[in-house]
Design an enzyme around this catalytic site. Structure first.
Site, PDB file in Angstrom:
ATOM      1  N   ASP A   1      57.466  33.837  22.893  1.00 55.91           N
ATOM      2  CA  ASP A   1      56.619  34.631  21.999  1.00 55.91           C
ATOM      3  C   ASP A   1      55.237  34.837  22.625  1.00 55.91           C
ATOM      4  O   ASP A   1      54.684  35.941  22.608  1.00 55.91           O
ATOM      5  CB  ASP A   1      56.540  34.011  20.595  1.00 55.91           C
ATOM      6  CG  ASP A   1      56.296  32.510  20.593  1.00 55.91           C
ATOM      7  OD1 ASP A   1      56.322  31.888  21.673  1.00 55.91           O
ATOM      8  OD2 ASP A   1      56.073  31.949  19.502  1.00 55.91           O
TER       9      ASP A   1
ATOM     10  N   TYR B   1      74.635  35.782  25.911  1.00 57.85           N
ATOM     11  CA  TYR B   1      75.593  36.871  26.104  1.00 57.85           C
ATOM     12  C   TYR B   1      77.021  36.377  26.276  1.00 57.85           C
ATOM     13  O   TYR B   1      77.960  37.111  25.996  1.00 57.85           O
ATOM     14  CB  TYR B   1      75.213  37.695  27.343  1.00 57.85           C
ATOM     15  CG  TYR B   1      74.111  38.693  27.092  1.00 57.85           C
ATOM     16  CD1 TYR B   1      72.846  38.275  26.701  1.00 57.85           C
ATOM     17  CD2 TYR B   1      74.343  40.047  27.259  1.00 57.85           C
ATOM     18  CE1 TYR B   1      71.833  39.189  26.480  1.00 57.85           C
ATOM     19  CE2 TYR B   1      73.326  40.977  27.046  1.00 57.85           C
ATOM     20  CZ  TYR B   1      72.077  40.542  26.654  1.00 57.85           C
ATOM     21  OH  TYR B   1      71.084  41.448  26.442  1.00 57.85           O
TER      22      TYR B   1
ATOM     23  N   ASP C   1      62.299  45.228  28.684  1.00 56.41           N
ATOM     24  CA  ASP C   1      62.044  46.503  27.995  1.00 56.41           C
ATOM     25  C   ASP C   1      60.562  46.602  27.641  1.00 56.41           C
ATOM     26  O   ASP C   1      59.942  47.660  27.764  1.00 56.41           O
ATOM     27  CB  ASP C   1      62.881  46.626  26.709  1.00 56.41           C
ATOM     28  CG  ASP C   1      64.174  47.403  26.933  1.00 56.41           C
ATOM     29  OD1 ASP C   1      64.697  47.360  28.068  1.00 56.41           O
ATOM     30  OD2 ASP C   1      64.666  48.044  25.989  1.00 56.41           O
TER      31      ASP C   1
ATOM     32  N   LYS D   1      61.919  28.809  25.061  1.00 55.28           N
ATOM     33  CA  LYS D   1      61.519  28.535  23.680  1.00 55.28           C
ATOM     34  C   LYS D   1      61.811  27.063  23.446  1.00 55.28           C
ATOM     35  O   LYS D   1      62.586  26.670  22.569  1.00 55.28           O
ATOM     36  CB  LYS D   1      62.295  29.473  22.730  1.00 55.28           C
ATOM     37  CG  LYS D   1      61.852  29.425  21.277  1.00 55.28           C
ATOM     38  CD  LYS D   1      60.490  30.053  21.014  1.00 55.28           C
ATOM     39  CE  LYS D   1      60.074  29.828  19.569  1.00 55.28           C
ATOM     40  NZ  LYS D   1      58.683  30.289  19.306  1.00 55.28           N
TER      41      LYS D   1
ATOM     42  N   ASP E   1      66.169  40.176  28.889  1.00 62.11           N
ATOM     43  CA  ASP E   1      66.521  41.515  28.395  1.00 62.11           C
ATOM     44  C   ASP E   1      65.373  42.082  27.563  1.00 62.11           C
ATOM     45  O   ASP E   1      64.929  43.216  27.767  1.00 62.11           O
ATOM     46  CB  ASP E   1      67.792  41.415  27.542  1.00 62.11           C
ATOM     47  CG  ASP E   1      68.173  42.745  26.923  1.00 62.11           C
ATOM     48  OD1 ASP E   1      68.207  43.753  27.659  1.00 62.11           O
ATOM     49  OD2 ASP E   1      68.444  42.792  25.711  1.00 62.11           O
TER      50      ASP E   1
HETATM   51  C1  IPM Z   1      70.316  45.906  29.912  1.00 63.64           C
HETATM   52  C2  IPM Z   1      70.998  46.455  28.692  1.00 63.64           C
HETATM   53  C3  IPM Z   1      72.322  45.728  28.506  1.00 63.64           C
HETATM   54  C4  IPM Z   1      71.993  44.259  28.299  1.00 63.64           C
HETATM   55  C5  IPM Z   1      73.176  46.273  27.341  1.00 63.64           C
HETATM   56  C6  IPM Z   1      73.502  47.737  27.542  1.00 63.64           C
HETATM   57  C7  IPM Z   1      74.427  45.476  27.158  1.00 63.64           C
HETATM   58  O1  IPM Z   1      70.164  46.356  27.593  1.00 63.64           O
HETATM   59  O2  IPM Z   1      70.901  45.945  31.009  1.00 63.64           O
HETATM   60  O3  IPM Z   1      69.179  45.449  29.797  1.00 63.64           O
HETATM   61  O4  IPM Z   1      71.657  43.845  27.178  1.00 63.64           O
HETATM   62  O5  IPM Z   1      72.064  43.512  29.272  1.00 63.64           O
HETATM   63 MG    MG Z   2      68.190  45.723  28.020  1.00 63.73          MG
END
Ligand code: IPM
Ligand code: MG
Length: 365
Positions: free
Chosen positions: A224, A142, A252, A192, A248
């Site tokens: 992975d 990032y 999710d 990785k 990240d």
């Molecule tokens: C998160 C989100 C953010 C990230 C985005 C909105 C920049 O996906 O907080 O997980 O990638 O960190």
């Molecule tokens: Mg995210």
């Protein structure tokens, strides 16, 4: 009786709807436990771009720095989605994380048994799922430089950089091991290392830190394989440490275990004082959900669990945090559901009604 300064940054989409409920919850906690939460508010994300031409202003960052904690809604939406635009809502989020030094992002994933049916996974896979991802938040892909678009040999090319140094990895590793000690004593470190040099450094540093924690059961796992294991045997995981990008993506994925993104809070923390508290920013994982913004149907529970984490991690108010978490669990146990977690035949509550149910069950002291 104490006084606290909380900066609320609602942002875009459903951000303002859920933060408004978070503020109501804080007021209720204040009343019940006799604290005063002084609430400041400011624009971030698309709303700040529209008003000020930037996704977060310097003075907003300074106000955050001077607060006890920050409650963040969500940023982004189709209006500001043009990838070539020079200012984007997400820049505000990345900048505040970095400038406040919030390098540790705690993302707990717990499956409330009442919600096992709303997960796409079979209920038996979800038994005993209780994991905590510690995502590195202020370095890696990032923030590494160069990060740019350029023309070379007459064609477009782009480069991102995954950068880590040993201090950045070491502090995440130490936090992960400490947290594992207070939980089920297991730590998985995700990398990785078979491909990336930054991952080989990550693994090397984590192994050095590990020497100080012989009581914690430790495993390395390639990212992975981790993606697969999270679905196949999610209850194997306790604490998981991961770089910014891998964390990240995996969180999710892990959120699907809990049934809905609308259930998951996160805490972004920096250095702590000796009593374990310190400035933190608390943010639901769900994002701005522009498709349902303004309809009053968003699930406020991730935000409520954020308030719980704020009370615990920034203010050291464990009793109050326990009360918030119990009130959320009560509302779920008594069958209250917003649309995202409703089963067939459930009546879906709106944001306000769900919030009322939780706040109502906080009860008198
Ligand atoms: C998160 C989100 C953010 C990230 C985005 C909105 C920049 O996906 O907080 O997980 O990638 O960190
Ligand atoms: Mg995210």
């Amino acid at each position: 009786m104490a006084d606290y300064e909380i900066l609320v940054l609602p942002g875009d989409g459903i951000g303002p709807e859920v933060t408004a409920e978070g503020v109501r919850l804080l007021a209720a906690v204040g009343e019940r436990f006799e604290h005063t939460f002084r609430i400041g508010e400011d624009l971030v994300g698309g709303a700040a771009i529209d008003a000020h031409g930037t996704a977060i202003r310097d003075e907003t960052i300074e106000r955050a720095r001077a607060s006890d904690a920050v409650l963040w809604g969500a940023v982004g939406g189709p209006r500001w989605d043009d990838p070539t635009a020079p200012v984007r809502p997400e820049q505000g989020l990345l900048r505040i994380r970095r400038e406040l030094g919030l390098w540790a992002n705690l993302r707990p994933v717990v499956v409330d048994p009442a919600l096992a049916a709303s997960s796409p996974l079979r209920a038996e896979l979800l038994e005993d799922v209780d994991l905590l991802v510690v995502r590195e938040l202020t370095s890696g892909a990032y923030f590494g430089r160069p990060q740019e678009r350029r023309i070379a040999d007459g064609r477009r090319e782009a480069v991102d950089t995954i950068y880590y140094n040993e201090e950045e990895v070491g502090r995440v590793a130490r936090l992960g091991f400490e947290l594992a000690r207070g939980r089920r004593g297991r730590l998985h470190s995700i990398d990785k290392a078979n491909v990336l040099e930054s991952s080989r450094l990550w693994r090397e540093v984590v192994h050095e830190v590990r020497v100080g924690y012989p009581d914690v059961e430790y495993s390395d796992m390639l990212v992975d394989a981790a993606a697969m294991h999270l679905i196949r045997r999610p209850s194997d995981f306790d604490v998981v440490i991961a770089s910014n990008l891998f964390g990240d993506i995996l969180t999710d994925e892990a959120s699907m275990l809990a049934g809905s993104l609308g259930m998951l809070p996160s805490a972004s923390l920096g250095e702590r004082s000796s009593d374990g508290t310190g400035l933190g920013m608390y943010e639901p994982i769900h994002g701005s959900a522009p498709d349902i913004a303004g309809e009053g149907v968003a699930n406020p529970l991730a935000m409520f669990l954020c308030v719980g984490m704020l009370l615990r991690h920034s203010l050291g108010l464990d009793r109050e945090a326990d009360a918030v978490e119990a009130a959320v669990a009560n509302a779920l146990a008594s069958g209250r559901r917003t649309a995202d977690i409703a089963g067939p035949g459930d009546d879906a509550l709106g944001t306000r009604e769900m919030a009322d149910a939780v706040i109502g069950s906080l009860g008198p002291e």
